[in-house]
Structures are given as C-alpha cells and as structure tokens.
Design a protein around this motif. Structure first.
Motif, short mmCIF file in Angstrom:
data_model
loop_
_atom_site.label_atom_id
_atom_site.label_comp_id
_atom_site.label_asym_id
_atom_site.label_seq_id
_atom_site.Cartn_x
_atom_site.Cartn_y
_atom_site.Cartn_z
N SER A 171 11.68 -9.10 -5.30
CA SER A 171 12.14 -7.89 -4.81
C SER A 171 10.70 -7.10 -4.55
N LYS A 172 11.03 -6.25 -3.74
CA LYS A 172 9.74 -5.29 -3.33
C LYS A 172 9.22 -4.48 -4.57
N LEU A 173 10.40 -4.22 -5.34
CA LEU A 173 9.99 -3.42 -6.71
C LEU A 173 8.85 -4.35 -7.62
N LEU A 174 9.18 -5.41 -7.60
CA LEU A 174 8.37 -6.59 -8.51
C LEU A 174 6.98 -6.64 -7.98
N GLU A 175 6.97 -6.92 -6.67
CA GLU A 175 5.83 -7.19 -5.89
C GLU A 175 4.92 -5.84 -5.87
N HIS A 176 5.35 -4.83 -5.25
CA HIS A 176 4.88 -3.59 -5.28
C HIS A 176 4.16 -3.10 -6.68
N THR A 177 4.92 -3.31 -7.67
CA THR A 177 4.46 -2.72 -8.85
C THR A 177 3.37 -3.79 -9.30
N ALA A 178 3.27 -4.86 -9.40
CA ALA A 178 2.24 -5.76 -9.41
C ALA A 178 0.92 -5.25 -8.71
N LEU A 179 1.11 -5.29 -7.44
CA LEU A 179 0.05 -4.82 -6.58
C LEU A 179 -0.74 -3.43 -7.22
N ALA A 180 0.12 -2.35 -7.54
CA ALA A 180 -0.10 -1.02 -7.88
C ALA A 180 -0.92 -1.06 -9.07
N VAL A 181 -0.56 -2.09 -10.05
CA VAL A 181 -1.23 -2.12 -11.25
C VAL A 181 -2.20 -3.19 -11.61
#
Length: 294
Positions: free
Chosen positions: A166-176
């Motif tokens: 999901s984008k939620l999983l991928e974007h969270t990883a990138l953000a942190v």
C-alpha cells in the motif's frame, strides 16, 4: 426519495461530516436518509433512519455510522437486491468490491480509505490523517531512542494497518527512513541482516522496520538470534490512524466530497464513483452496470 448510506471503515470524522450534510441538504426536499448497517447477530442488512431532528441534540458524532464488515457485504451480495429494494439511491463510503448489477438502485462510491489505493483517484479521504498520525507516532519513538544508548542496535518493528502492499506502508517508510518488511522470505531476511550489520559497523543505536499485519514481528525475531539486539514491537492500530481531528488536507477533501455527494443525489446522474484530482472531487460514470467497482 430514499437514500441509503453504508460505511466500510476509516475516516469516521469525514464520513460523519458527509452524512450530516446529506441529511441537512435533503431533509428540506422531503427525502429520507438511511444508514445501512450490519446486524451483529444475524449478519443481515438493517436500515436505520437518520433524522435531521437529532442534529442539534447529538451533533455530528450522531452520524458516525457503524462500520459494515466488507467480508459480510461480499458474502451477502446475492441478497442485496431484496434487502435494499426500497431505496432509490445508495452511497458507498469507502472501498469494497461490489457488482453494481446486484444493487437495486443507482449507486455512488466515495473514495474513503487510509491506504490511498483507489484507482484513478490521486487521494482518498482519511489517508493524510492516517499517514501523519503514524509518522508522528514513530517520530516520538525516535526521540526516545536517540536519547538513550544501550550499546546495541535497538530494532523497532512498527506494525501498521493493512494486509498487502500500500502507499501508506511505502510512504511511511520513506518519511521516517525505515526499511519495509513485506514478508519473512529468505531473501528478505538476508537483506535485513545486512542492514543491521551496517548499523552495528556505524555504531548507530537504533533502526526501524515497517510492516503491515501480514508480518508477525515476534516470529520475525527468530531469524535474528545471532545478533545482540534490543528487539521492540510498536503496534499502531486502526484507532490511532483516525480520530476526531483530521488534517487540514482531509478537511478540504471532506468538504469537496460532501458537496459532490449531495449534488449527485439530487441529480439524475447514473451510477458511478467520485475521484479526487487536484484536490477536486470529480464524478466518473460506470459505463457498464455489470462492472465490478473496486
């Protein structure tokens, strides 16, 4: 006219705002809005009339519909025509696979999901609030981790809602700046071990692994017994991703969507779905009544 509204989860504050606006906008036209809910015992569909008489007494929270389990909706698909036969229009708040030919009325699907995973829509209501809540939670853990030295790598396994990419999983990883763990296959474990060795070599005190609910962090730990790690599990559940205080962007989207939902309800438009493009709610017609909306 009788309008049914069913909620498939996420963004409760935004959905309450949409339902409230429906009631306020339609009650003057002598229309009736019904909440489509699931009987917890029989799993049958129930219609609950939502009246504008309760607006001042209960406030907007009166219209946070009970979440209808998606698996029950799919299981009962063949009975929808009978259960919803008296409705003129049906509004689906959230993402669920549904065959429009099995529904007895014109239907509108509204892009509500914390996963931002609806084809053709740049955003979904609820995603920005969930994304920010998860990042804030992880950064609070980082603040604590960076202030303490254990002489070993503290490995924080952050498990967030979801059951697949999901984008939620991928974007969270990138953000942190975290590592996404999608599975516990051999190749994945080899890469994670190399990541930890690099952390040890650089004398870094902590790292973050991000995973969804398909990965068990306790079972994952069995693969790392050769390391001297401080293995931590941080669970972020559904309730921490929403709440009554949506972000400014989600407030904007909710305002766009609630107007579009009312406009569609009062119009003669066919079945279709709303999509978010450039922060605007656009209507897209479903060309074939037999098309399955996902």
């Amino acid at each position: 006219m009788k309008i049914g509204v069913v909620h498939f989860g996420w963004a409760s504050a935004g959905t309450a705002q949409i339902v409230r606006t429906l009631i306020e906008g339609l009650s003057k036209e002598e229309n009736t809005v019904y909440g489509i809910e699931c009987n917890k015992t029989t799993k049958d569909i129930e219609l609950k009339e939502l009246s504008d008489k309760d607006l001042s007494k209960f406030g907007s929270h009166r219209y946070e519909l009970s979440i209808f389990p998606q698996e029950v909706w799919k299981e009962k698909a063949s009975t929808h025509a009978n259960s919803l036969a008296n409705l003129d229009k049906i509004i689906l708040l959230g993402q669920v696979e549904t065959d429009l030919k099995q529904l007895p009325a014109k239907t509108l699907q509204v892009p509500i999901s914390i996963f931002n995973n609806i084809d053709g829509s740049q955003l979904t209501l609820g995603y920005d609030t969930a994304f920010n809540a998860i990042v804030k939670n992880i950064e609070s853990v980082r603040d604590t981790a960076s202030s303490l030295s254990y002489g070993k790598v503290r490995t924080f396994n952050v498990q967030i809602p979801g059951a697949g990419p999901s984008k939620l999983l991928e974007h969270t990883a990138l953000a942190v700046e975290a590592v996404v763990v999608k599975d516990a296959k051999e190749e994945t474990i080899v890469n994670l071990k190399q990541h930890i060795r690099e952390k040890e070599a650089n004398k870094e005190g902590y790292t973050f692994f991000i995973m969804d609910q398909t990965v068990n962090p306790e079972q994952l730990s069995e693969h790392f017994k050769e390391f001297d790690l401080d293995w931590k599990v941080v669970e972020i559940d559904d309730s921490q991703c929403g709440g009554p205080f949506p972000t400014a962007l989600d407030r904007l989207l909710a305002n766009q969507l609630k107007k579009a939902v009312v406009d569609w309800t009062l119009s003669d438009q066919p079945s279709g779905q709303l999509l978010i493009q450039d922060n605007q709610a656009l209507f897209e017609e479903i060309n074939s009544i037999s098309e399955v909306v996902k």
